[in-house]
Design a protein around this motif. Structure first.
Motif, mmCIF file in Angstrom:
data_model
loop_
_atom_site.group_PDB
_atom_site.id
_atom_site.type_symbol
_atom_site.label_atom_id
_atom_site.label_comp_id
_atom_site.label_asym_id
_atom_site.label_seq_id
_atom_site.Cartn_x
_atom_site.Cartn_y
_atom_site.Cartn_z
ATOM 1 N N ARG A 152 -12.520 5.062 6.033
ATOM 2 C CA ARG A 152 -13.230 3.784 5.986
ATOM 3 C C ARG A 152 -12.278 2.596 6.044
ATOM 4 O O ARG A 152 -12.622 1.553 6.577
ATOM 5 C CB ARG A 152 -14.119 3.709 4.758
ATOM 6 C CG ARG A 152 -13.402 3.978 3.457
ATOM 7 C CD ARG A 152 -14.300 3.708 2.285
ATOM 8 N NE ARG A 152 -15.056 4.891 1.897
ATOM 9 C CZ ARG A 152 -15.530 5.074 0.665
ATOM 10 N NH1 ARG A 152 -15.352 4.150 -0.263
ATOM 11 N NH2 ARG A 152 -16.206 6.145 0.358
ATOM 12 N N MET A 186 -9.180 16.967 5.934
ATOM 13 C CA MET A 186 -8.748 18.356 5.761
ATOM 14 C C MET A 186 -9.779 19.316 6.347
ATOM 15 O O MET A 186 -9.438 20.283 7.019
ATOM 16 C CB MET A 186 -8.605 18.667 4.267
ATOM 17 C CG MET A 186 -7.288 18.231 3.672
ATOM 18 S SD MET A 186 -7.322 18.250 1.871
ATOM 19 C CE MET A 186 -7.844 19.896 1.538
ATOM 20 N N ILE A 221 0.820 -1.218 0.000
ATOM 21 C CA ILE A 221 0.000 0.000 0.000
ATOM 22 C C ILE A 221 0.847 1.259 0.000
ATOM 23 O O ILE A 221 0.429 2.297 -0.466
ATOM 24 C CB ILE A 221 -1.039 0.033 1.149
ATOM 25 C CG1 ILE A 221 -0.376 -0.106 2.508
ATOM 26 C CG2 ILE A 221 -2.092 -1.035 0.956
ATOM 27 C CD1 ILE A 221 -1.354 0.095 3.663
ATOM 28 N N THR A 243 -9.083 12.045 2.642
ATOM 29 C CA THR A 243 -8.355 13.317 2.602
ATOM 30 C C THR A 243 -9.273 14.545 2.626
ATOM 31 O O THR A 243 -9.085 15.423 3.463
ATOM 32 C CB THR A 243 -7.409 13.371 1.373
ATOM 33 O OG1 THR A 243 -6.401 12.389 1.563
ATOM 34 C CG2 THR A 243 -6.743 14.726 1.215
ATOM 35 N N PRO A 244 -10.283 14.622 1.728
ATOM 36 C CA PRO A 244 -11.110 15.835 1.745
ATOM 37 C C PRO A 244 -11.778 16.074 3.100
ATOM 38 O O PRO A 244 -11.801 17.196 3.588
ATOM 39 C CB PRO A 244 -12.170 15.563 0.661
ATOM 40 C CG PRO A 244 -11.539 14.556 -0.250
ATOM 41 C CD PRO A 244 -10.673 13.711 0.640
ATOM 42 N N LYS A 245 -12.254 14.995 3.719
ATOM 43 C CA LYS A 245 -12.979 15.165 4.988
ATOM 44 C C LYS A 245 -12.021 15.480 6.133
ATOM 45 O O LYS A 245 -12.334 16.292 7.004
ATOM 46 C CB LYS A 245 -13.768 13.900 5.312
ATOM 47 C CG LYS A 245 -14.927 13.685 4.369
ATOM 48 C CD LYS A 245 -15.611 12.381 4.685
ATOM 49 C CE LYS A 245 -16.730 12.114 3.689
ATOM 50 N NZ LYS A 245 -17.238 10.762 3.828
ATOM 51 N N ARG A 262 -5.505 0.985 3.310
ATOM 52 C CA ARG A 262 -5.245 0.466 1.970
ATOM 53 C C ARG A 262 -5.517 1.464 0.855
ATOM 54 O O ARG A 262 -4.923 1.353 -0.204
ATOM 55 C CB ARG A 262 -6.012 -0.836 1.757
ATOM 56 C CG ARG A 262 -7.470 -0.787 2.110
ATOM 57 C CD ARG A 262 -8.130 -2.108 1.805
ATOM 58 N NE ARG A 262 -7.581 -3.198 2.593
ATOM 59 C CZ ARG A 262 -8.105 -3.636 3.736
ATOM 60 N NH1 ARG A 262 -9.184 -3.041 4.225
ATOM 61 N NH2 ARG A 262 -7.565 -4.634 4.376
ATOM 62 N N ALA A 281 -5.495 7.229 2.073
ATOM 63 C CA ALA A 281 -6.113 8.555 2.217
ATOM 64 C C ALA A 281 -6.858 9.050 0.989
ATOM 65 O O ALA A 281 -7.241 10.202 0.918
ATOM 66 C CB ALA A 281 -5.090 9.600 2.663
ATOM 67 N N GLY A 282 -7.077 8.169 0.023
ATOM 68 C CA GLY A 282 -7.826 8.567 -1.168
ATOM 69 C C GLY A 282 -9.216 9.060 -0.819
ATOM 70 O O GLY A 282 -9.655 10.110 -1.283
ATOM 71 N N PHE A 283 -9.909 8.320 0.022
ATOM 72 C CA PHE A 283 -11.289 8.691 0.337
ATOM 73 C C PHE A 283 -11.383 9.747 1.444
ATOM 74 O O PHE A 283 -12.241 10.606 1.401
ATOM 75 C CB PHE A 283 -12.094 7.461 0.775
ATOM 76 C CG PHE A 283 -12.477 6.557 -0.360
ATOM 77 C CD1 PHE A 283 -13.286 7.024 -1.385
ATOM 78 C CD2 PHE A 283 -12.041 5.246 -0.411
ATOM 79 C CE1 PHE A 283 -13.647 6.202 -2.443
ATOM 80 C CE2 PHE A 283 -12.392 4.406 -1.456
ATOM 81 C CZ PHE A 283 -13.198 4.887 -2.476
#
Lengths: 501, 123, 421
Positions: free
Chosen positions: A427, A473, A330, A469-471, A462, A465-467
């Motif tokens: 998640r 931040m 990962i 990151t926006p939240k 896995r 931080a793709g999902f």
């Protein structure tokens, strides 16, 4: 003790003029520690037992931002170091201290045991020598296993393994957890942390030293140099007996939790004709870690991985452990070991610079040794400063509650009381909004995404931080009152966004 | 005679088109449907595209409302159109199909919302 | 603990279409669980057009396509929970869920439809060397930040991967004023649709560098540049071909992975190639009563096919919960991918209980020209169709008819393959 130095006035007139002209902020401490890595934080924590005014000066925005965050996360048993060396002493002591410390300071530590695999009958004498070294260093319960015994305990160890040194006291630790716990506990006990303060110069004064950064000057009686790969530079500012630290880069691959049960022990390879070998270990979080390579570099900031080293990891790790699913990698990362020419730790007062203490050359087993080095140096300084122990030292520290470790009922109750623990932000690692807010708002709270990641693992999973990151931040901006464009990955300048519509 | 090879962008099939231009007329081959023939002609004479983007929205349950040009606009107007879109600011509520910018960048084509954004009391 | 006949995990295009189909097939008690604050899933950030030609015979943007289904769900009064994560699918289809309102609770499901979608492959999976500064985004994350939140993720970008999201983001960033310096693709062909290469790259003069990859990332704080190099047939960088690009952003569009951690936890058998569950022609997984559809089953390139597939999962779940007729016991026939076909979905077929026709979807392993797609019933070739071009980036399908299968009562295996002649 502290009072004395509050009233201390530097006598060097030139310095005063300099300071006034540059509008420098002046600060007074009894002891200043350079470096907020695991060594600096361990010393800070132990020193905070005493009635001293202490600061940690750290050039990054958070503790645990250098080598302390990028290493094997191993608590070494202690058979590796040359008997009689400081490495041998502090390794064995640090290993012995780790269990209790992990309970007192609430960080993850597992004594999973380690094995050093030997691949050739010809190398058995070297394996036996390692055993003997371990015995001399005081490592308990060592034994030599046959290849079959090894494979019974670790079915994924290769058929080529003919024997192994088994050290049940070897362990794995969360290096962020350990460092942050030490720092928070030090902070709770009055240590001040000065972040984004990069010491540029050290000047000897009548009562001690001045540590000078771009906009601050610290007047202090004692200095502790725990500056990792930069420790030679600070040492050489005050001493004629020069040190030379070469950053020895090591790359790693971190694999998905899916691969985390491939081995349960830490699997080292006995150094042989093929080189030093690559370790394969589970992490306390259930991932699989493999590495490190070793290449001496000149640049002390050279934490980039290289294609050659990443491919070396894949080739060499397979000598000891089969079926490593590298497609489940990962992330890969690189850390710099602070290798000193003398091959040993340099710990103690610098002979020609009274009041200046080194904790230099803290390469492996530095992480393991940190608690012991902390105790040793703290006692040394306390003695020298004639400092008394505090009456109300806070011995323990409670980490951020991980709801996943609670029972169903406890977790339900936790969300009942504070619904933010019911909103999952990351998640992959199952981290809730409440935990992220905890990471930001507690003692020495996170100010960057990496800081959050190291405290509660949001973004560590896995999808990397793709999902989330926006939240994440947005939560960081909300809790710190910063503009979203100012949110950084780590140090100043690492802004995630370049603007907003 | 001039000939041009194109990939049709009307649907995911991506048919390879050959457009022949002769005596002021054009013929398209390689297309699987009528839309492809039309696209081929347009693409060699005056190419057009539908532009999709977002517009800032105040007081809604989203901070951006996605938009598109109601029809395709001349290709050389795309960036003029984007400039207006980037400057625009609307207030919630907005419904799909609502005109966000009428006659965008002098194309005569309006920019319309492609999502419903509800009004929230406290954003 | 509450109970529902059908629980659908995921309120994206797959979950919505499954719910709609299940309601239309006569099940009242349906619950959709969605982890985001809104229904529609990834379509919400796919603001570009090109959706719905197949389903609605018109070209829609992602949000518009989503709204069509959301409207159906709302008109049919199908309940859903937002901001809700499923933590675990336990024995007897008891789901552990978490959200702000209900806290930590459990739901017992008659049937479960997995519709969790997929995630993007991170940098680590490609072992891209270099530093780890800010400014490295997976394309979908950047898309969300730009399209949903209105942020600017960078001013000068290089994109690795020419899948559709990578191509779409090249155009999107260009429209928002950024300079996209190159799109690099490891393979000798693009993984995206041809139309997207035309309208996202060619239109804006962005070069597509096939058989290229990123061999170095520079920058201690924010990305300051990347180095691309050509790769050989084994996809290894060729020394001497390095080209440096100054940029502050690297977008990665290097593949999607069906998100099956929940499925695995439940004990559902997964296919190594698709990374999704192994299913039969009813889209039922190895655990009876658990169905799968959409990108959690296998990665699609067209949402229209997701909707179609999900409808089948919806109706299949209904027949599981309310069997209309006695199921005839029958053996499962294996559908095997061979000769240039990477995988098929479904992987099994129940000839006795199948619908009149079953669509078998698949992808090919490489770009092929003038090849045949053939279907074999055991050793007999029953279908043979020539195709001009076949590409891994575009999902293909063959249709199996119940009436033709009826002629082969002892059939053991169906093979889908490509053939040169």
């Amino acid at each position: 003790m502290s009072l004395l130095f509050f009233s201390m006035i530097p006598e060097n007139r030139e310095t005063i003029t300099d300071l006034e002209e540059n509008n420098m902020k002046e600060m007074n401490y009894d002891t200043a520690i350079i470096g907020g890595g695991v060594i600096g934080c361990a010393i800070a924590r132990e020193l905070s037992r005493y009635d001293l005014k202490i600061c940690v000066s750290e050039r990054e925005e958070d503790v645990c931002s250098g080598t302390s965050k990028s290493n094997s996360a191993i608590v070494h048993a202690g058979y590796d170091a040359v008997p009689g060396s400081l490495k041998a002493r502090f390794n064995t002591e640090g290993n012995r201290m780790m269990r209790e410390l992990s309970k007192a300071l609430d960080f993850s530590f597992i004594r999973n045991g380690s094995m050093v695999i030997c691949f050739s009958e010809k190398d058995i004498p070297a394996l036996n020598a390692l055993y003997e070294k371990g015995v001399k260093n005081g490592v308990p319960d060592l034994s030599i296993l046959t290849g079959d015994e090894v494979r019974t305990m670790e079915p994924n160890v290769t058929e080529t393994a003919v024997a192994a040194l088994y050290a049940p006291t070897g362990g794995i630790v969360c290096p962020f957890g350990l460092t942050i716990a030490l720092a928070e506990n030090a902070c709770d006990n009055g240590v001040e942390f000065l972040f984004e303060m990069e010491v540029k110069d050290i000047r000897k004064t009548e009562h001690g030293y001045d540590l000078i950064s771009e906009d601050k000057v610290i007047h202090t009686s004692y200095v502790i140099n725990a500056a990792g790969v930069y420790a030679d530079e600070f040492h050489n500012m005050v001493s004629e007996k020069k040190l030379r630290i070469t950053p020895r880069k090591g790359d790693y691959c971190l694999l998905d939790k899916e691969a985390g049960t491939l081995v349960s022990h830490t699997i080292f390879q006995l150094p042989g004709k093929m080189g030093k070998g690559i370790l394969v270990t589970p992490t306390v979080h259930g991932n699989l870690l493999t590495g490190p390579t070793a290449s001496d570099v000149e640049d002390k900031e050279a934490t980039g991985t290289t294609a050659k080293e990443l491919s070396d990891i894949m080739v060499k790790s397979a000598w000891g452990v089969k079926n490593i699913p590298f497609r489940h990698t990962i992330t890969s990362f690189s850390g710099l070991r602070a290798h000193e020419d003398g091959e040993d730790f340099v710990v103690g007062e610098v002979p020609d610079a009274a009041g200046f203490f080194d904790a230099a050359g803290m390469e492996s087993p530095g992480l393991t040794s940190a608690p012991a080095v902390g105790v040793y140096l703290a006692e040394l300084i306390a003695q020298k400063a004639n400092a008394k122990k505090k009456e109300h030292f806070q011995e323990t520290r409670k980490g951020i509650v991980n709801p996943q470790k609670l029972s169903f009922e406890q977790r339900a109750e936790m969300i009942n009381k504070d619904p933010s623990y019911g909103t999952i932000i990351c998640r992959c690692e199952g981290v809730s909004e409440g935990e992220i807010v905890d990471a930001i708002t507690r003692t020495l709270g996170a100010v960057s995404l990496d800081g959050i990641k190291r405290r509660v693992r949001a973004g560590m999973g896995r999808c990397q931080a793709g999902f989330c990151t926006p939240k994440t931040m947005e939560l960081l901006a909300r809790e710190t009152g910063k503009k979203i464009e100012d949110i950084c990955k780590n140090r100043t300048g690492s802004n995630l966004l370049t603007g907003k519509r | 005679m001039e000939e041009r090879e194109l990939i049709c962008i009307c649907c995911p099939l991506g048919c390879p088109l050959t457009v022949r231009m002769e005596n002021g007329g054009t013929t398209v081959t390689g297309n699987s449907c009528g839309r492809g023939a039309e696209y081929g002609k347009k693409e060699v004479l005056s190419p057009t595209r539908v532009v999709t983007s977002t517009v800032s929205i105040k007081g809604g349950d989203f901070v951006m409302v996605p938009v598109k040009t109601r029809e395709d606009i001349p290709k050389d107007k795309i960036f003029d159109c984007m400039e207006e879109i980037r400057k625009a600011l609307v207030s919630a509520p907005v419904s799909i199909g609502d005109v966000i910018i009428a006659d965008c960048a002098g194309t005569g084509v309006s920019v319309i919302a492609t999502r419903n954004v509800r009004k929230t009391e406290d954003i | 603990m509450t109970e529902h006949d059908i629980v659908i995990i995921g309120g994206g295009p797959a979950g919505l279409a499954a719910a709609d189909a299940a309601r239309k097939a006569g099940i009242e008690d349906i619950m959709i669980l969605e982890r985001e604050a809104y229904l529609g899933g990834i379509l919400n950030q796919c603001i570009h057009n090109g959706f719905g030609l197949h389903t609605f015979k018109e070209e829609l943007t992602g949000p518009e396509y989503a709204v069509r289904y959301i409207k159906m769900i709302e008109e049919e009064n199908i309940p859903y929970l937002l901001n809700t994560m499923v933590l675990d699918i336990g024995r007897d289809k008891v789901l552990t869920i978490i959200n702000r309102g209900e806290g930590l609770t459990t739901i017992k499901a008659g049937a479960v439809i997995l519709a969790m979608g997929c995630r993007e492959r991170p940098r680590g999976a490609l072992n891209i060397p270099g530093f780890r500064p800010a400014g490295i985004y997976s394309a979908g994350t950047a898309q969300r930040l730009m399209n949903m939140e209105g942020y600017e993720v960078g001013k000068e970008a290089v994109i690795l991967g020419s899948g559709d999201i990578g191509l779409i983001m090249a155009r999107r960033m260009t429209l928002e004023g950024a300079r996209v310096k190159a799109v690099a693709e490891l393979m000798p062909y693009s993984g995206g649709l041809k139309r997207n290469i035309v309208q996202c790259l060619d239109d804006y003069g962005i070069s597509l560098k096939l058989s290229h990859t990123v061999v170095d990332i520079e920058g201690k704080e924010r990305v300051t540049g990347v180095t691309l190099a050509a790769v050989d047939e084994k996809r290894k960088p060729i020394p001497g071909t390095e080209e440096h690009y100054t940029c502050d952003t690297l977008l990665l569009s290097v593949g999607l992975i069906p998100e099956n951690e929940l499925s695995k936890g439940a004990g559902v058998q997964l296919d190594e190639i698709t990374s999704g569950p192994v299913v039969n022609d009813r889209l039922e997984t190895s655990i009876s009563g658990i169905f799968a559809c959409g990108n959690v089953l296998h990665v699609h390139d067209l949402v229209d096919y997701v909707s179609e597939e999900a409808s089948l999962a919806g109706t299949s779940a209904v027949s599981y919960v309310k069997p209309r007729k006695e199921k005839t016991p029958s053996s499962q026939i294996k559908i095997k991918a061979a000769g240039g076909v990477r995988y098929t979905v479904p992987q099994y077929l129940d000839a006795e209980n199948m619908e009149d026709q079953v669509k078998v979807r698949f992808r090919v392993s490489d770009v092929y020209r003038d090849r045949y797609i053939s279907v074999y019933f055991d050793s007999e070739r029953v279908s043979h169709k020539k195709r001009k071009v076949l590409a891994p980036g575009e999902m293909e399908q063959v249709v199996l008819k119940k009436e033709s299968l009826a002629k082969y009562p002892d059939l053991k295996q169906i093979v889908v393959c490509t053939e040169v002649e």
